[in-house]
Design a protein around this motif. Structure first.
Motif, PDB file in Angstrom:
ATOM      1  N   PHE A   1       9.509 -23.322  39.225  1.00 45.32           N
ATOM      2  CA  PHE A   1      10.905 -22.969  39.454  1.00 45.32           C
ATOM      3  C   PHE A   1      11.859 -23.826  38.624  1.00 45.32           C
ATOM      4  N   LEU A   2      11.444 -25.023  38.275  1.00 51.43           N
ATOM      5  CA  LEU A   2      12.253 -25.819  37.345  1.00 51.43           C
ATOM      6  C   LEU A   2      12.293 -25.142  35.983  1.00 51.43           C
ATOM      7  N   LEU A   3      11.144 -24.642  35.528  1.00 49.25           N
ATOM      8  CA  LEU A   3      11.089 -23.937  34.245  1.00 49.25           C
ATOM      9  C   LEU A   3      11.945 -22.677  34.276  1.00 49.25           C
ATOM     10  N   LEU A   4      11.872 -21.920  35.361  1.00 47.35           N
ATOM     11  CA  LEU A   4      12.679 -20.703  35.486  1.00 47.35           C
ATOM     12  C   LEU A   4      14.165 -21.032  35.506  1.00 47.35           C
ATOM     13  N   TYR A   5      14.528 -22.077  36.219  1.00 48.48           N
ATOM     14  CA  TYR A   5      15.942 -22.447  36.331  1.00 48.48           C
ATOM     15  C   TYR A   5      16.493 -22.926  34.986  1.00 48.48           C
ATOM     16  N   LEU A   6      15.731 -23.757  34.280  1.00 51.20           N
ATOM     17  CA  LEU A   6      16.177 -24.238  32.967  1.00 51.20           C
ATOM     18  C   LEU A   6      16.273 -23.085  31.969  1.00 51.20           C
ATOM     19  N   SER A   7      15.336 -22.130  32.063  1.00 51.08           N
ATOM     20  CA  SER A   7      15.396 -20.951  31.188  1.00 51.08           C
ATOM     21  C   SER A   7      16.643 -20.132  31.485  1.00 51.08           C
ATOM     22  N   ASN A   8      16.989 -20.022  32.765  1.00 53.10           N
ATOM     23  CA  ASN A   8      18.212 -19.337  33.175  1.00 53.10           C
ATOM     24  C   ASN A   8      19.431 -20.013  32.561  1.00 53.10           C
TER      25      ASN A   8
ATOM     26  N   THR B   1      21.990 -21.252  41.025  1.00 58.64           N
ATOM     27  CA  THR B   1      22.341 -22.634  41.373  1.00 58.64           C
ATOM     28  C   THR B   1      22.614 -22.789  42.865  1.00 58.64           C
ATOM     29  N   VAL B   2      22.986 -21.710  43.535  1.00 59.68           N
ATOM     30  CA  VAL B   2      23.228 -21.771  44.982  1.00 59.68           C
ATOM     31  C   VAL B   2      21.954 -22.161  45.733  1.00 59.68           C
ATOM     32  N   THR B   3      20.787 -21.722  45.252  1.00 60.60           N
ATOM     33  CA  THR B   3      19.544 -21.907  46.015  1.00 60.60           C
ATOM     34  C   THR B   3      18.496 -22.782  45.329  1.00 60.60           C
ATOM     35  N   VAL B   4      18.362 -22.662  44.014  1.00 59.75           N
ATOM     36  CA  VAL B   4      17.216 -23.287  43.335  1.00 59.75           C
ATOM     37  C   VAL B   4      17.243 -24.817  43.358  1.00 59.75           C
ATOM     38  N   PRO B   5      18.355 -25.507  43.025  1.00 61.27           N
ATOM     39  CA  PRO B   5      18.327 -26.979  43.075  1.00 61.27           C
ATOM     40  C   PRO B   5      17.929 -27.530  44.438  1.00 61.27           C
ATOM     41  N   LYS B   6      18.412 -26.934  45.518  1.00 60.85           N
ATOM     42  CA  LYS B   6      18.037 -27.362  46.857  1.00 60.85           C
ATOM     43  C   LYS B   6      16.547 -27.153  47.089  1.00 60.85           C
ATOM     44  N   MET B   7      16.028 -26.028  46.606  1.00 66.19           N
ATOM     45  CA  MET B   7      14.607 -25.740  46.758  1.00 66.19           C
ATOM     46  C   MET B   7      13.762 -26.736  45.966  1.00 66.19           C
TER      47      MET B   7
ATOM     48  N   ILE C   1      13.023 -12.270  43.489  1.00 65.15           N
ATOM     49  CA  ILE C   1      13.098 -11.437  42.283  1.00 65.15           C
ATOM     50  C   ILE C   1      14.522 -11.379  41.761  1.00 65.15           C
ATOM     51  N   TYR C   2      15.488 -11.049  42.642  1.00 65.74           N
ATOM     52  CA  TYR C   2      16.855 -10.889  42.125  1.00 65.74           C
ATOM     53  C   TYR C   2      17.659 -12.186  42.088  1.00 65.74           C
ATOM     54  N   ASN C   3      17.199 -13.216  42.805  1.00 67.38           N
ATOM     55  CA  ASN C   3      17.935 -14.481  42.819  1.00 67.38           C
ATOM     56  C   ASN C   3      17.436 -15.474  41.766  1.00 67.38           C
ATOM     57  N   VAL C   4      16.148 -15.430  41.440  1.00 64.38           N
ATOM     58  CA  VAL C   4      15.568 -16.410  40.525  1.00 64.38           C
ATOM     59  C   VAL C   4      15.048 -15.766  39.239  1.00 64.38           C
ATOM     60  N   VAL C   5      14.300 -14.677  39.372  1.00 62.76           N
ATOM     61  CA  VAL C   5      13.639 -14.078  38.203  1.00 62.76           C
ATOM     62  C   VAL C   5      14.607 -13.261  37.358  1.00 62.76           C
ATOM     63  N   THR C   6      15.396 -12.394  37.995  1.00 64.76           N
ATOM     64  CA  THR C   6      16.317 -11.524  37.248  1.00 64.76           C
ATOM     65  C   THR C   6      17.315 -12.289  36.386  1.00 64.76           C
ATOM     66  N   PRO C   7      17.932 -13.385  36.870  1.00 64.71           N
ATOM     67  CA  PRO C   7      18.852 -14.139  36.001  1.00 64.71           C
ATOM     68  C   PRO C   7      18.185 -14.721  34.756  1.00 64.71           C
ATOM     69  N   VAL C   8      16.875 -14.953  34.818  1.00 68.82           N
ATOM     70  CA  VAL C   8      16.144 -15.433  33.638  1.00 68.82           C
ATOM     71  C   VAL C   8      15.924 -14.299  32.646  1.00 68.82           C
ATOM     72  N   LEU C   9      15.658 -13.102  33.167  1.00 68.40           N
ATOM     73  CA  LEU C   9      15.337 -11.963  32.302  1.00 68.40           C
ATOM     74  C   LEU C   9      16.565 -11.319  31.665  1.00 68.40           C
ATOM     75  N   ASN C  10      17.714 -11.388  32.329  1.00 69.50           N
ATOM     76  CA  ASN C  10      18.909 -10.717  31.811  1.00 69.50           C
ATOM     77  C   ASN C  10      19.266 -11.102  30.379  1.00 69.50           C
ATOM     78  N   PRO C  11      19.317 -12.398  30.013  1.00 67.01           N
ATOM     79  CA  PRO C  11      19.633 -12.741  28.618  1.00 67.01           C
ATOM     80  C   PRO C  11      18.591 -12.208  27.641  1.00 67.01           C
ATOM     81  N   LEU C  12      17.324 -12.219  28.045  1.00 68.12           N
ATOM     82  CA  LEU C  12      16.266 -11.698  27.168  1.00 68.12           C
ATOM     83  C   LEU C  12      16.447 -10.206  26.935  1.00 68.12           C
ATOM     84  N   ILE C  13      16.773  -9.480  27.987  1.00 65.42           N
ATOM     85  CA  ILE C  13      16.952  -8.025  27.868  1.00 65.42           C
ATOM     86  C   ILE C  13      18.095  -7.699  26.917  1.00 65.42           C
TER      87      ILE C  13
END
Length: 308
Positions: free
Chosen positions: A29-36, A73-79, A276-288
């Motif tokens: 999740f650190l990798l996903l968040y930094l990619s986001n 950022t609302v959820t991932v840093p706390k997680m 999916i929509y809180n962590v994964v989708t924000p990473v994929l949007n810039p790529l798309i």
């Protein structure tokens, strides 16, 4: 509110209580968040610095990138902090704040995607009046409208949740303070909260989604019947497909999560849909948007990989 609430802290049960998985989940999740952060900040920097991208479409794309960063950022840093410490406690005030900003950003993004569909509808089906209809002032009003609506929607849930009385168990079956597992812990009736979640939140999800589908149905019919140029069709289809992909990634799990009148009886399923929509989708949007959009791709190369 303080006098009526006995539980002052909640424990988030998170994704897994298996100790051996904590470090792996932290790295993932650190990798996903930094990619986001990297992907969406790159989009924002390029849109701001590239004059060719100062158009309504990229103004809204910049808003979307900003929302994607805030949303995770609302959820991932706390997680992530919980993975490191092994403790997922959150205060009552922190829980309400997390709930508020999650629904603020989430509903805002759902509405913004509908605005982006309207922008594509006007650009493709009414190009001669595009600059008049989508003027800078109109774009600003649409953006402010989505942010304001999202804020009021989140405020409604926050106020209604704060009126509940928590006096018993304090373990939330989720990785953040989500409404459905949270209100299950209330000692008094939460039927009104769940009703508002189904009706109001369901409307904010289904309404824009139906509008987007109808807009693109008209757009595709217009391109097939009225646009003779293959290059014109190809370019229009390219931007539309990018947007529809983003719409699918957000709306499908959100509809799966909120539209059924559920009281949170499947926490594991709800948690996966939320991830999916809180962590994964924000990473994929810039790529798309960069992979399918030639203008953004060229601007990124010119601005980030060449010296001026």
């Amino acid at each position: 509110m303080d006098n009526q609430t006995e539980v002052r802290k909640f424990i988030l049960l998170g994704l897994s209580n298996v100790q051996g998985l904590q470090k792996f989940l932290f790295m993932l999740f650190l990798l996903l968040y930094l990619s986001n952060l990297l992907g969406n900040m790159s989009i924002m920097i390029v849109v701001v610095r590239e004059p060719r991208l100062h158009t309504p479409m990229y103004f809204f794309l910049c808003n979307l990138s900003c929302l994607d960063i805030f949303f995770s950022t609302v959820t991932v840093p706390k997680m992530l902090a919980g993975f490191l410490s092994g403790y997922q406690g959150i205060s009552y005030t922190g829980c309400l704040s997390q709930l508020h900003f999650f629904h603020f950003m989430g509903s805002n993004e759902a509405l913004l995607l509908a605005v982006m569909a309207y922008d594509r509808f006007v650009a493709i089906c009414n190009p001669l009046r595009y600059t008049l209809i989508m003027s800078p002032w109109a774009c600003l009003l649409l953006a402010v409208g989505t942010w304001t609506t999202g804020f009021l929607h989140a405020l409604m849930h926050t106020v209604m949740t704060s009126r509940l009385h928590f006096c018993g168990p304090n373990h939330i079956q989720h990785y953040f303070c989500e409404i459905k597992p949270l209100v299950k812990l209330a000692c008094n009736s939460s039927q009104l909260n769940l009703g508002l979640l189904s009706i109001i939140t369901g409307s904010i999800v289904i309404g824009p989604f139906v509008f987007i589908l109808l807009s693109y149905l008209y757009i595709f019919s217009f391109l097939r019947l009225k646009v003779q140029s293959k290059e014109g069709r190809r370019k229009s289809f390219s931007t539309c497909i990018s947007h529809l992909t983003v719409v699918t990634l957000l709306y499908v799990p959100v509809i799966f999560n909120y539209v059924p009148p559920s009281s949170g009886n499947s926490p594991r399923r709800d948690m996966i849909a939320t991830l999916i929509y809180n962590v994964v989708t924000p990473v994929l949007n810039p790529l798309i948007y960069t992979l399918r959009n030639v203008e953004v791709k060229h601007a990124l190369k010119r601005r980030l990989f060449t010296r001026e």
